[in-house]
Design a protein around this motif. Structure first.
Motif, PDB file in Angstrom:
ATOM      1  N   SER A  14       0.818  -1.212   0.000  1.00 45.16           N
ATOM      2  CA  SER A  14       0.000   0.000   0.000  1.00 45.16           C
ATOM      3  C   SER A  14       0.858   1.271   0.000  1.00 45.16           C
ATOM      4  N   GLN A  15       2.140   1.163   0.293  1.00 42.98           N
ATOM      5  CA  GLN A  15       3.016   2.334   0.284  1.00 42.98           C
ATOM      6  C   GLN A  15       3.513   2.584  -1.142  1.00 42.98           C
ATOM      7  N   LEU A  16       3.142   3.740  -1.690  1.00 49.00           N
ATOM      8  CA  LEU A  16       3.481   4.067  -3.071  1.00 49.00           C
ATOM      9  C   LEU A  16       4.981   4.053  -3.311  1.00 49.00           C
ATOM     10  N   GLU A  17       5.755   4.608  -2.417  1.00 51.64           N
ATOM     11  CA  GLU A  17       7.203   4.681  -2.611  1.00 51.64           C
ATOM     12  C   GLU A  17       7.815   3.290  -2.738  1.00 51.64           C
ATOM     13  N   GLN A  18       7.363   2.357  -1.942  1.00 56.43           N
ATOM     14  CA  GLN A  18       7.849   0.978  -2.019  1.00 56.43           C
ATOM     15  C   GLN A  18       7.458   0.353  -3.361  1.00 56.43           C
ATOM     16  N   SER A  19       6.231   0.578  -3.795  1.00 48.63           N
ATOM     17  CA  SER A  19       5.771   0.048  -5.086  1.00 48.63           C
ATOM     18  C   SER A  19       6.560   0.665  -6.230  1.00 48.63           C
ATOM     19  N   ARG A  20       6.797   1.978  -6.157  1.00 47.30           N
ATOM     20  CA  ARG A  20       7.546   2.667  -7.207  1.00 47.30           C
ATOM     21  C   ARG A  20       8.941   2.081  -7.361  1.00 47.30           C
ATOM     22  N   ARG A  21       9.631   1.888  -6.246  1.00 48.68           N
ATOM     23  CA  ARG A  21      10.990   1.330  -6.305  1.00 48.68           C
ATOM     24  C   ARG A  21      10.980  -0.063  -6.925  1.00 48.68           C
ATOM     25  N   GLN A  22       9.993  -0.872  -6.563  1.00 45.36           N
ATOM     26  CA  GLN A  22       9.899  -2.233  -7.093  1.00 45.36           C
ATOM     27  C   GLN A  22       9.655  -2.214  -8.605  1.00 45.36           C
ATOM     28  N   VAL A  23       8.742  -1.375  -9.051  1.00 43.28           N
ATOM     29  CA  VAL A  23       8.435  -1.288 -10.491  1.00 43.28           C
ATOM     30  C   VAL A  23       9.644  -0.775 -11.254  1.00 43.28           C
ATOM     31  N   GLU A  24      10.299   0.252 -10.737  1.00 41.60           N
ATOM     32  CA  GLU A  24      11.478   0.784 -11.416  1.00 41.60           C
ATOM     33  C   GLU A  24      12.576  -0.266 -11.519  1.00 41.60           C
ATOM     34  N   ALA A  25      12.730  -1.101 -10.502  1.00 42.96           N
ATOM     35  CA  ALA A  25      13.719  -2.177 -10.559  1.00 42.96           C
ATOM     36  C   ALA A  25      13.352  -3.196 -11.638  1.00 42.96           C
TER      37      ALA A  25
END
Length: 126
Positions: A14-25
């Protein structure tokens, strides 16, 4: 199971920043990946993911501008409002990073919203 397969099976946090980092990776070697950071209702962080040249960026920006104008001032109703309003634009929600990758390769755009443990699909093909 390889690390990439494990990553794609992972449930969206649910934390956007965590999701963003995962997608960018996951998309680090993809030069066509594009991101638009914005705030729903001017308050809640959101992130559109899409591939350049496959998405109708004009329509995507229209939707983003509408979402930025939402009235999210009542914290008690904020989650429900976001769920109802976003669902009005998108076709459905998805729960894993693998589904995000699948939707991007099908020429769909994906929206991640801070506080939502899922992503929303937008069919905005050129």
């Amino acid at each position: 199971m390889s690390e990439t397969v494990m990553e794609t099976c992972q449930v969206i946090p649910s934390q956007l920043e965590q999701s963003r980092r995962q997608v960018e990776a996951l998309l680090e070697n993809c030069s066509d990946a594009a991101y638009i950071h914005f705030r729903l209702g001017g308050e809640i962080p959101g992130l559109f993911l899409y591939f350049n040249s496959l998405t109708n960026e004009e329509r995507l920006n229209e939707i983003r501008l509408q979402m930025q104008k939402w009235d999210l001032s009542d914290p008690a109703k904020r989650s429900l409002l976001i769920e109802q309003e976003v669902t009005g634009f998108s076709s459905s929600g998805i729960d894993t990073f693998g589904e995000i990758m699948d939707q991007l390769t099908l020429d769909n755009s994906v929206l991640l919203v801070d506080g939502a443990a899922k992503a929303f699909i937008f069919s905005l093909s050129e």
